[in-house]
Write a protein that holds these residues in place. Structure first.
Motif, mmCIF file in Angstrom:
data_model
loop_
_atom_site.group_PDB
_atom_site.id
_atom_site.type_symbol
_atom_site.label_atom_id
_atom_site.label_comp_id
_atom_site.label_asym_id
_atom_site.label_seq_id
_atom_site.Cartn_x
_atom_site.Cartn_y
_atom_site.Cartn_z
ATOM 1 N N ALA A 53 69.500 80.522 10.679
ATOM 2 C CA ALA A 53 70.487 81.488 11.178
ATOM 3 C C ALA A 53 71.188 81.004 12.438
ATOM 4 O O ALA A 53 72.406 81.171 12.575
ATOM 5 C CB ALA A 53 69.834 82.842 11.419
ATOM 6 N N ALA A 54 70.459 80.405 13.366
ATOM 7 C CA ALA A 54 71.074 79.958 14.622
ATOM 8 C C ALA A 54 72.062 78.822 14.375
ATOM 9 O O ALA A 54 73.179 78.834 14.911
ATOM 10 C CB ALA A 54 69.994 79.523 15.606
ATOM 11 N N ALA A 55 71.674 77.863 13.559
ATOM 12 C CA ALA A 55 72.570 76.744 13.243
ATOM 13 C C ALA A 55 73.785 77.237 12.460
ATOM 14 O O ALA A 55 74.916 76.794 12.702
ATOM 15 C CB ALA A 55 71.824 75.669 12.455
ATOM 16 N N LEU A 56 73.562 78.160 11.538
ATOM 17 C CA LEU A 56 74.659 78.707 10.751
ATOM 18 C C LEU A 56 75.635 79.472 11.642
ATOM 19 O O LEU A 56 76.853 79.353 11.485
ATOM 20 C CB LEU A 56 74.128 79.608 9.639
ATOM 21 N N ALA A 57 75.125 80.212 12.596
ATOM 22 C CA ALA A 57 75.987 80.952 13.526
ATOM 23 C C ALA A 57 76.930 80.002 14.255
ATOM 24 O O ALA A 57 78.115 80.302 14.424
ATOM 25 C CB ALA A 57 75.149 81.754 14.509
ATOM 26 N N ASP A 58 76.415 78.847 14.654
ATOM 27 C CA ASP A 58 77.258 77.860 15.332
ATOM 28 C C ASP A 58 78.369 77.354 14.413
ATOM 29 O O ASP A 58 79.495 77.129 14.856
ATOM 30 C CB ASP A 58 76.422 76.668 15.810
ATOM 31 N N LEU A 59 78.064 77.187 13.125
ATOM 32 C CA LEU A 59 79.044 76.656 12.167
ATOM 33 C C LEU A 59 80.135 77.661 11.824
ATOM 34 O O LEU A 59 81.277 77.270 11.551
ATOM 35 C CB LEU A 59 78.346 76.222 10.879
ATOM 36 N N ILE A 60 79.815 78.932 11.826
ATOM 37 C CA ILE A 60 80.794 79.951 11.397
ATOM 38 C C ILE A 60 81.504 80.637 12.558
ATOM 39 O O ILE A 60 82.435 81.405 12.338
ATOM 40 C CB ILE A 60 80.139 81.009 10.480
ATOM 41 N N LYS A 61 81.076 80.354 13.775
ATOM 42 C CA LYS A 61 81.685 80.989 14.950
ATOM 43 C C LYS A 61 83.188 80.728 14.949
ATOM 44 O O LYS A 61 83.642 79.624 14.701
ATOM 45 C CB LYS A 61 81.061 80.444 16.228
ATOM 46 N N GLY A 62 83.964 81.778 15.203
ATOM 47 C CA GLY A 62 85.412 81.666 15.221
ATOM 48 C C GLY A 62 86.060 81.970 13.879
ATOM 49 O O GLY A 62 87.285 82.055 13.784
ATOM 50 N N SER A 63 85.251 82.158 12.855
ATOM 51 C CA SER A 63 85.793 82.509 11.534
ATOM 52 C C SER A 63 86.155 83.987 11.495
ATOM 53 O O SER A 63 85.535 84.808 12.166
ATOM 54 C CB SER A 63 84.760 82.226 10.434
ATOM 55 N N ASP A 64 87.162 84.301 10.680
ATOM 56 C CA ASP A 64 87.533 85.690 10.454
ATOM 57 C C ASP A 64 86.675 86.318 9.367
ATOM 58 O O ASP A 64 86.515 87.533 9.311
ATOM 59 C CB ASP A 64 89.004 85.787 10.027
ATOM 60 N N ALA A 65 86.148 85.467 8.490
ATOM 61 C CA ALA A 65 85.322 85.936 7.376
ATOM 62 C C ALA A 65 84.453 84.798 6.886
ATOM 63 O O ALA A 65 84.763 83.623 7.103
ATOM 64 C CB ALA A 65 86.194 86.446 6.234
ATOM 65 N N VAL A 66 83.377 85.166 6.206
ATOM 66 C CA VAL A 66 82.492 84.203 5.551
ATOM 67 C C VAL A 66 82.373 84.612 4.094
ATOM 68 O O VAL A 66 82.232 85.799 3.783
ATOM 69 C CB VAL A 66 81.090 84.169 6.210
ATOM 70 N N ILE A 67 82.442 83.618 3.220
ATOM 71 C CA ILE A 67 82.190 83.851 1.801
ATOM 72 C C ILE A 67 80.933 83.072 1.447
ATOM 73 O O ILE A 67 80.854 81.865 1.673
ATOM 74 C CB ILE A 67 83.365 83.388 0.920
ATOM 75 N N SER A 68 79.946 83.761 0.922
ATOM 76 C CA SER A 68 78.713 83.111 0.493
ATOM 77 C C SER A 68 78.738 82.888 -1.011
ATOM 78 O O SER A 68 78.763 83.839 -1.787
ATOM 79 C CB SER A 68 77.489 83.948 0.869
ATOM 80 N N ALA A 69 78.726 81.609 -1.389
ATOM 81 C CA ALA A 69 78.631 81.232 -2.794
ATOM 82 C C ALA A 69 77.287 80.546 -3.011
ATOM 83 O O ALA A 69 77.158 79.623 -3.816
ATOM 84 C CB ALA A 69 79.788 80.305 -3.176
#
Length: 125
Positions: A53-69
């Motif tokens: 979760a912590a590493a993922l938060a760093d990768l998605i920070k600044g995104s308007d949305a996330v799509i999980s496939a």
């Protein structure tokens, strides 16, 4: 929009990534094997594992949305924690037919209509 796609190298994720890029969105395409992410203008391939979760938060920070496939082997709590930590306000989750409701409170996977050989894949096993 700036959109992060989890599982961007997979079957659904790669198609979602292509479509988002074709529509002019900036895509952060996240996968364990970023070399398998389809190249396109507006797509930034990134190596990442959604189970942290912590590493993922760093990768998605600044995104308007996330799509999980992703397949359902990453707990929803992990993804939701990452979104909250990163301050991402939107999440869209793709899923397979096994989770579809075929009657009130009855999913396809809970019926005999889904072939037995599909159960393992549908449950992440």
């Amino acid at each position: 929009m700036k959109i992060a796609v989890l599982g961007a190298s997979g079957r659904a994720g790669s198609e979602i990534t292509r479509e988002l890029a074709a529509r002019g969105h900036a895509v952060t395409a996240i996968a364990r094997k970023p070399e398998a992410i389809p190249a396109a203008d507006g797509v930034t391939p990134v190596a990442g594992d959604a189970s942290d979760a912590a590493a993922l938060a760093d990768l998605i920070k600044g995104s308007d949305a996330v799509i999980s496939a992703l397949h359902f082997d990453v707990p929803a709590e992990t993804i939701l924690t990452a979104l909250k930590t990163a301050g991402v306000p939107r999440l869209l989750v793709t899923g397979g037919a096994a989770g579809l409701e075929v009657a009130p409170d009855v999913r396809l996977i809970d019926t005999r209509a889904l072939p037995a050989e599909r159960h393992g894949r549908a449950t992440g096993g």
